[in-house]
Design a protein around this motif. Sequence first.
Motif, PDB file in Angstrom:
ATOM      1  N   VAL A   1       0.817  -1.215   0.000  1.00  0.00           N
ATOM      2  CA  VAL A   1       0.000   0.000   0.000  1.00  0.00           C
ATOM      3  C   VAL A   1       0.847   1.259   0.000  1.00  0.00           C
ATOM      4  O   VAL A   1       0.315   2.364  -0.004  1.00  0.00           O
ATOM      5  CB  VAL A   1      -0.938   0.043   1.220  1.00  0.00           C
ATOM      6  N   GLY A   2       2.185   1.104   0.011  1.00  0.00           N
ATOM      7  CA  GLY A   2       3.071   2.266   0.099  1.00  0.00           C
ATOM      8  C   GLY A   2       2.698   3.391  -0.848  1.00  0.00           C
ATOM      9  O   GLY A   2       2.556   4.547  -0.438  1.00  0.00           O
ATOM     10  N   THR A   3       2.512   3.066  -2.127  1.00  0.00           N
ATOM     11  CA  THR A   3       2.231   4.131  -3.084  1.00  0.00           C
ATOM     12  C   THR A   3       0.853   4.749  -2.855  1.00  0.00           C
ATOM     13  O   THR A   3       0.634   5.915  -3.184  1.00  0.00           O
ATOM     14  CB  THR A   3       2.423   3.600  -4.515  1.00  0.00           C
ATOM     15  N   ASN A   4      -0.068   3.975  -2.264  1.00  0.00           N
ATOM     16  CA  ASN A   4      -1.352   4.606  -1.897  1.00  0.00           C
ATOM     17  C   ASN A   4      -1.122   5.720  -0.893  1.00  0.00           C
ATOM     18  O   ASN A   4      -1.741   6.791  -0.964  1.00  0.00           O
ATOM     19  CB  ASN A   4      -2.308   3.591  -1.264  1.00  0.00           C
ATOM     20  N   TYR A   5      -0.259   5.453   0.054  1.00  0.00           N
ATOM     21  CA  TYR A   5       0.091   6.504   1.015  1.00  0.00           C
ATOM     22  C   TYR A   5       0.614   7.737   0.301  1.00  0.00           C
ATOM     23  O   TYR A   5       0.264   8.871   0.624  1.00  0.00           O
ATOM     24  CB  TYR A   5       1.189   6.008   1.968  1.00  0.00           C
ATOM     25  N   TYR A   6       1.509   7.478  -0.642  1.00  0.00           N
ATOM     26  CA  TYR A   6       2.085   8.589  -1.408  1.00  0.00           C
ATOM     27  C   TYR A   6       0.970   9.426  -2.029  1.00  0.00           C
ATOM     28  O   TYR A   6       0.896  10.642  -1.842  1.00  0.00           O
ATOM     29  CB  TYR A   6       3.005   8.009  -2.487  1.00  0.00           C
ATOM     30  N   MET A   7       0.079   8.770  -2.760  1.00  0.00           N
ATOM     31  CA  MET A   7      -0.967   9.491  -3.488  1.00  0.00           C
ATOM     32  C   MET A   7      -1.856  10.284  -2.532  1.00  0.00           C
ATOM     33  O   MET A   7      -2.170  11.441  -2.772  1.00  0.00           O
ATOM     34  CB  MET A   7      -1.844   8.509  -4.271  1.00  0.00           C
TER      35      MET A   7
ATOM     36  N   PHE B   1     -10.027  14.157   7.684  1.00  0.00           N
ATOM     37  CA  PHE B   1      -9.292  13.927   6.450  1.00  0.00           C
ATOM     38  C   PHE B   1      -8.251  12.830   6.638  1.00  0.00           C
ATOM     39  O   PHE B   1      -8.018  12.010   5.754  1.00  0.00           O
ATOM     40  CB  PHE B   1      -8.582  15.207   5.995  1.00  0.00           C
ATOM     41  N   PHE B   2      -7.620  12.846   7.804  1.00  0.00           N
ATOM     42  CA  PHE B   2      -6.607  11.830   8.090  1.00  0.00           C
ATOM     43  C   PHE B   2      -7.235  10.438   8.034  1.00  0.00           C
ATOM     44  O   PHE B   2      -6.737   9.534   7.361  1.00  0.00           O
ATOM     45  CB  PHE B   2      -5.990  12.101   9.466  1.00  0.00           C
ATOM     46  N   VAL B   3      -8.356  10.276   8.712  1.00  0.00           N
ATOM     47  CA  VAL B   3      -9.016   8.966   8.729  1.00  0.00           C
ATOM     48  C   VAL B   3      -9.470   8.599   7.321  1.00  0.00           C
ATOM     49  O   VAL B   3      -9.351   7.449   6.887  1.00  0.00           O
ATOM     50  CB  VAL B   3     -10.219   8.984   9.698  1.00  0.00           C
ATOM     51  N   TRP B   4      -9.950   9.592   6.607  1.00  0.00           N
ATOM     52  CA  TRP B   4     -10.379   9.368   5.218  1.00  0.00           C
ATOM     53  C   TRP B   4      -9.220   8.830   4.383  1.00  0.00           C
ATOM     54  O   TRP B   4      -9.346   7.813   3.698  1.00  0.00           O
ATOM     55  CB  TRP B   4     -10.879  10.710   4.665  1.00  0.00           C
ATOM     56  N   GLY B   5      -8.081   9.505   4.485  1.00  0.00           N
ATOM     57  CA  GLY B   5      -6.917   9.064   3.720  1.00  0.00           C
ATOM     58  C   GLY B   5      -6.489   7.667   4.128  1.00  0.00           C
ATOM     59  O   GLY B   5      -6.240   6.804   3.284  1.00  0.00           O
ATOM     60  N   PHE B   6      -6.460   7.447   5.422  1.00  0.00           N
ATOM     61  CA  PHE B   6      -6.032   6.142   5.925  1.00  0.00           C
ATOM     62  C   PHE B   6      -6.961   5.045   5.415  1.00  0.00           C
ATOM     63  O   PHE B   6      -6.517   3.992   4.968  1.00  0.00           O
ATOM     64  CB  PHE B   6      -6.017   6.175   7.456  1.00  0.00           C
ATOM     65  N   SER B   7      -8.260   5.300   5.451  1.00  0.00           N
ATOM     66  CA  SER B   7      -9.210   4.290   4.986  1.00  0.00           C
ATOM     67  C   SER B   7      -9.006   3.987   3.507  1.00  0.00           C
ATOM     68  O   SER B   7      -9.047   2.832   3.082  1.00  0.00           O
ATOM     69  CB  SER B   7     -10.652   4.764   5.171  1.00  0.00           C
ATOM     70  N   LEU B   8      -8.759   5.040   2.731  1.00  0.00           N
ATOM     71  CA  LEU B   8      -8.572   4.794   1.303  1.00  0.00           C
ATOM     72  C   LEU B   8      -7.278   4.042   1.030  1.00  0.00           C
ATOM     73  O   LEU B   8      -7.241   3.188   0.142  1.00  0.00           O
ATOM     74  CB  LEU B   8      -8.596   6.114   0.534  1.00  0.00           C
TER      75      LEU B   8
ATOM     76  N   PHE C   1      -6.036   1.739   2.608  1.00  0.00           N
ATOM     77  CA  PHE C   1      -6.251   0.310   2.793  1.00  0.00           C
ATOM     78  C   PHE C   1      -7.539  -0.178   2.138  1.00  0.00           C
ATOM     79  O   PHE C   1      -8.051  -1.242   2.467  1.00  0.00           O
ATOM     80  CB  PHE C   1      -6.232  -0.030   4.279  1.00  0.00           C
ATOM     81  N   SER C   2      -8.095   0.634   1.236  1.00  0.00           N
ATOM     82  CA  SER C   2      -9.343   0.285   0.560  1.00  0.00           C
ATOM     83  C   SER C   2     -10.437  -0.140   1.537  1.00  0.00           C
ATOM     84  O   SER C   2     -11.162  -1.100   1.290  1.00  0.00           O
ATOM     85  CB  SER C   2      -9.125  -0.850  -0.444  1.00  0.00           C
ATOM     86  N   MET C   3     -10.545   0.566   2.640  1.00  0.00           N
ATOM     87  CA  MET C   3     -11.633   0.251   3.582  1.00  0.00           C
ATOM     88  C   MET C   3     -12.785   1.182   3.243  1.00  0.00           C
ATOM     89  O   MET C   3     -12.810   2.349   3.648  1.00  0.00           O
ATOM     90  CB  MET C   3     -11.146   0.465   5.018  1.00  0.00           C
ATOM     91  N   TRP C   4     -13.758   0.667   2.483  1.00  0.00           N
ATOM     92  CA  TRP C   4     -14.726   1.571   1.845  1.00  0.00           C
ATOM     93  C   TRP C   4     -15.703   2.176   2.818  1.00  0.00           C
ATOM     94  O   TRP C   4     -16.080   3.338   2.675  1.00  0.00           O
ATOM     95  CB  TRP C   4     -15.452   0.845   0.721  1.00  0.00           C
ATOM     96  N   ILE C   5     -16.137   1.399   3.815  1.00  0.00           N
ATOM     97  CA  ILE C   5     -17.178   1.959   4.688  1.00  0.00           C
ATOM     98  C   ILE C   5     -16.677   3.172   5.460  1.00  0.00           C
ATOM     99  O   ILE C   5     -17.288   4.243   5.387  1.00  0.00           O
ATOM    100  CB  ILE C   5     -17.759   0.862   5.596  1.00  0.00           C
ATOM    101  N   PRO C   6     -15.546   3.048   6.160  1.00  0.00           N
ATOM    102  CA  PRO C   6     -15.048   4.278   6.805  1.00  0.00           C
ATOM    103  C   PRO C   6     -14.747   5.376   5.798  1.00  0.00           C
ATOM    104  O   PRO C   6     -14.940   6.571   6.102  1.00  0.00           O
ATOM    105  CB  PRO C   6     -13.768   3.845   7.522  1.00  0.00           C
ATOM    106  N   ALA C   7     -14.319   5.007   4.597  1.00  0.00           N
ATOM    107  CA  ALA C   7     -14.028   6.047   3.607  1.00  0.00           C
ATOM    108  C   ALA C   7     -15.292   6.829   3.266  1.00  0.00           C
ATOM    109  O   ALA C   7     -15.266   8.059   3.180  1.00  0.00           O
ATOM    110  CB  ALA C   7     -13.431   5.430   2.350  1.00  0.00           C
ATOM    111  N   ILE C   8     -16.406   6.105   3.108  1.00  0.00           N
ATOM    112  CA  ILE C   8     -17.657   6.798   2.767  1.00  0.00           C
ATOM    113  C   ILE C   8     -18.132   7.653   3.934  1.00  0.00           C
ATOM    114  O   ILE C   8     -18.504   8.826   3.772  1.00  0.00           O
ATOM    115  CB  ILE C   8     -18.730   5.772   2.349  1.00  0.00           C
ATOM    116  N   ILE C   9     -18.059   7.074   5.122  1.00  0.00           N
ATOM    117  CA  ILE C   9     -18.519   7.836   6.292  1.00  0.00           C
ATOM    118  C   ILE C   9     -17.708   9.117   6.450  1.00  0.00           C
ATOM    119  O   ILE C   9     -18.264  10.204   6.664  1.00  0.00           O
ATOM    120  CB  ILE C   9     -18.400   6.981   7.571  1.00  0.00           C
ATOM    121  N   THR C  10     -16.373   9.019   6.303  1.00  0.00           N
ATOM    122  CA  THR C  10     -15.572  10.227   6.496  1.00  0.00           C
ATOM    123  C   THR C  10     -15.804  11.229   5.376  1.00  0.00           C
ATOM    124  O   THR C  10     -15.770  12.437   5.616  1.00  0.00           O
ATOM    125  CB  THR C  10     -14.070   9.891   6.579  1.00  0.00           C
ATOM    126  N   THR C  11     -16.043  10.746   4.157  1.00  0.00           N
ATOM    127  CA  THR C  11     -16.349  11.693   3.085  1.00  0.00           C
ATOM    128  C   THR C  11     -17.574  12.512   3.463  1.00  0.00           C
ATOM    129  O   THR C  11     -17.583  13.751   3.354  1.00  0.00           O
ATOM    130  CB  THR C  11     -16.636  10.949   1.768  1.00  0.00           C
TER     131      THR C  11
END
Lengths: 198, 652
Positions: free
Chosen positions: B181-187, B593-600, B602-612
């Motif tokens: 997931v390293g490059t996901n962090y980068y992005m 935003f931090f939690v949003w980025g972290f969720s994305l 790791f492709s954790m969609w539910i927290p990603a949607i909630i934080t969005t």
Amino acid sequence: MKIDNSLPLEYATEQNKMNIFGFWVFIGAEVMLFATLFATYFTLENRIGNGPAGAEIFELTPVLIETLVLLTSSFMIGLGIHAMRIGRKNAMLTFFGITLLLGLTFLGVEIYEFMHYAHVGAGLQVSAFTGILLTTLGTHGAHVTVGLFWGLFIMMQVKKKGITPQTANKSFIFSLYWHFLDVVWIFIFSFIYLKGLM
Amino acid sequence: MDYFDRFAIPHPSPAIYASMVAIGLTMIAIVIGLTYFKKWGYLWDEWLTTVDHKRIGIMYLISALLMLFRGGVDALMMRAQTAVPDNTLLDAQHYNEVFTTHGVVMIIFMAMPFIYALMNFVVPLQIGARDVAFPRLNALSFWLFFMGAMLFNISFVIGGSPDAGWTSYFPLAGNDFSQSVGTNYYMLSIQIAGIGTLISGINFIVTIFKMRAPNMKLMKMPMFTWTALITNAIVVFAFPVLTIALLLGTMDRLFGTHIFSMTNGGMDMLWANLFWVWGHPEVYILILPAFGIYSEVISTFSRRNLYGYTSMVASIVIISFFSFLVWMHHFFTMGQGPLSNSIFSITTMAIAIPTGIKIFNWLLTMRKGKIRFTVPMLYSVGFIPIFTIGGVTGVMLGMASADYQYHNTMFLVAHFHYTIIPGVVFAMLAGLTYWWPKMFGFMLNERIGKWAFWFVAIGFNVTFFPMFFTGLDGQARRMYTYSEATGFGPLNMLSFVGAIGLAIGFALIVYNVYYSVRHSSRDIGSDPWDARTLEWATQTPVQSYNFARTPQVDSIEALWDLKRKGKPIFKGDIEKIHMPNNSGMPFIMSCIFFVWGFSLVFSMWIPAIITTIAIFACMAYRSFEKDDGHYISVEDIKATEKDWEVLADENR
Ligand code: HEM
Ligand SMILES: [Cu+2]
């Protein structure tokens, strides 16, 4: 807050002037954002891999509806701002309401359009072309969605507080945003759809 | 348990596990410390919720220094690994991760916040304003940058660091070749920080255009403010390109699109182009504020006004324009064909002209000046020859056909360090030392500072000069080791020795802060350097409202005119001052935003949607919030201003 009555309400305080100027700078950034998307789109337009080309999937009718609806909504919000300037709160709210309803219609048609693409095998992951097409349209669509909520919130504030320097300022800025989205759409319409259909 | 496997580190080492423990313990220590000393309230009221540009500047500063040390440790590891042939301190994978995080941390999370630290603190003061145009957005910018930095920095203990280089070229950065997931962090982390930077860009443009003191025409602005203005203009035009590049990169990695891939029509070179359309302007975003700082420092310590003010302004404007027209020089060797290579070769070399003009202006400012070699001045004077080497080697690299020899060798690495270190790091250290008394109310010790300067300057040259030679001899960049037969050994060892010298220099700077906190005099007045511009016409420490009365300015060096010609700056009566209220919203939103980025990541969609949704909810809340700020009464202002000299002077 000093209020300068010689100017329209939305420009009446120093902060208001700064907000509007700041928003113009923001639009500058948005122009770069969409310009980058368009540049990328033009680069990838013909790189369709095993997927369909634009001419195979574009349908003129929904696109024309979208264009018409969005252009009209831009006109409506212009009327809304005019009503605001002459202090007619209810007229203003009506025009804003119509604007948002048209925006909603636009979004509905766009969702239909996206479903159509998925249906004809032009999903996000099919090729570079479909990927950038849907991303570009999606970015514009996301802006419209944000605009719908934003506009709604502003209407609620105008309804409650009336036309004050603050609400006038917010409404005016929102109208700039909406016009901008319209301009972007015109580019999408001409350089993605019409060009693709040719 | 499978769910948690994704957080494991794909390529662990004892050092990483040790860091994990260290990070854990530090966090616990911070929490206990804050609780024990009952500082939570103070932290929240005075810092986390502040909208004061000066405090935000100081927070940027602290973060930048922290990141400087994180990036510095990476650098030392790289130099240690390559110090001798066939070394096994780091393996290839770790080396990849280390040079990647080094580059990203230094450019995005060290240099950028350092610049914004000084811009935040200085620009409103230099133009005689009470704050920036949008104080809350300013806080939001900072917290977004901070959360982006944190997100990036946890990558090496949760899920693995990015390892595709700070340029993150595709297809290497795609899912096929970078599976962790390293490059996901980068992005995502750069995206979050980048949005913050873009907001800052808008904020400062409006501030500088709309909030200057009455009569301060554009051509009467101090040089640092000019460079800040142009830098932020570049930010507003360049960062959206990065936003899109990162968005598309994220789409490729998370949603399987084929924008930059090698299959289904994707185009890997597109990334390289988008990256450098942002990336080259970015290097000028870094260097222009540095030019501004040098202009201030050189003029102050030569006791002369800046030579060639108009040509200085013209050259930064020209540089900013050209900076958008040269990006292709970063990949001359990747097959564009002779026509584009020639065009970009010429534009690249053309940039050296306005830069040269500036160098001559600084030299001419010093000529016949009464020079005082203080620490900031040492950095500024040291900058000139060192940076010139960087510029000249840049022109060498700019010759497309010759670049086939230099490209991706240590020669290139030497070039950009010869521009960025004197250009950014020296400037930031100069600016830091110069404005330190205004920020904290005491001076840094000059003696220790000079020792630090010499360690940094000599250490720097010993580290990087040998790379010009190993590069010409063919040592490629980003190679984790080399064999003895190449003969690169001795010079690389020399580089390592230099790197230790640099490290000692930075350690001395930290020691200097500690020493000066304890021993420096607090009785330094408000203008200890005998400076020339408005920021020194405030009390030390600066009042929350900056200026009790709006300054009246009609020259570039308002304070100097006051001191030498007796032209008053402050006229009229004190009136009550309107100030913005503190707000927790920027901090809270950035945490989301931090939690949003972290969720994305790791492709954790539910927290990603909630934080969005939560992020938009925050904006909606802000839209409805009623907040008119507050007033500081005339009595309060008078009480604060009571024994302040300038005021006293003028009431005579
Ligand atoms: C006279 C002005 C300059 C010229 C003509 C110049 C030219 C170049 C060229 C041609 C390259 C690409 C070489 C290659 O990849 O083979 C390059 C790389 C680079 N330059 Fe410069 N440059 C100049 C000033 C600067 C400044 C002021 C900075 C930063 C503050 C800078 C930072 C960099 C960086 C970071 C890279 C490459 C990074 C990478 O590939 O990872 N340069 N420069
Ligand atoms: Cu470049």
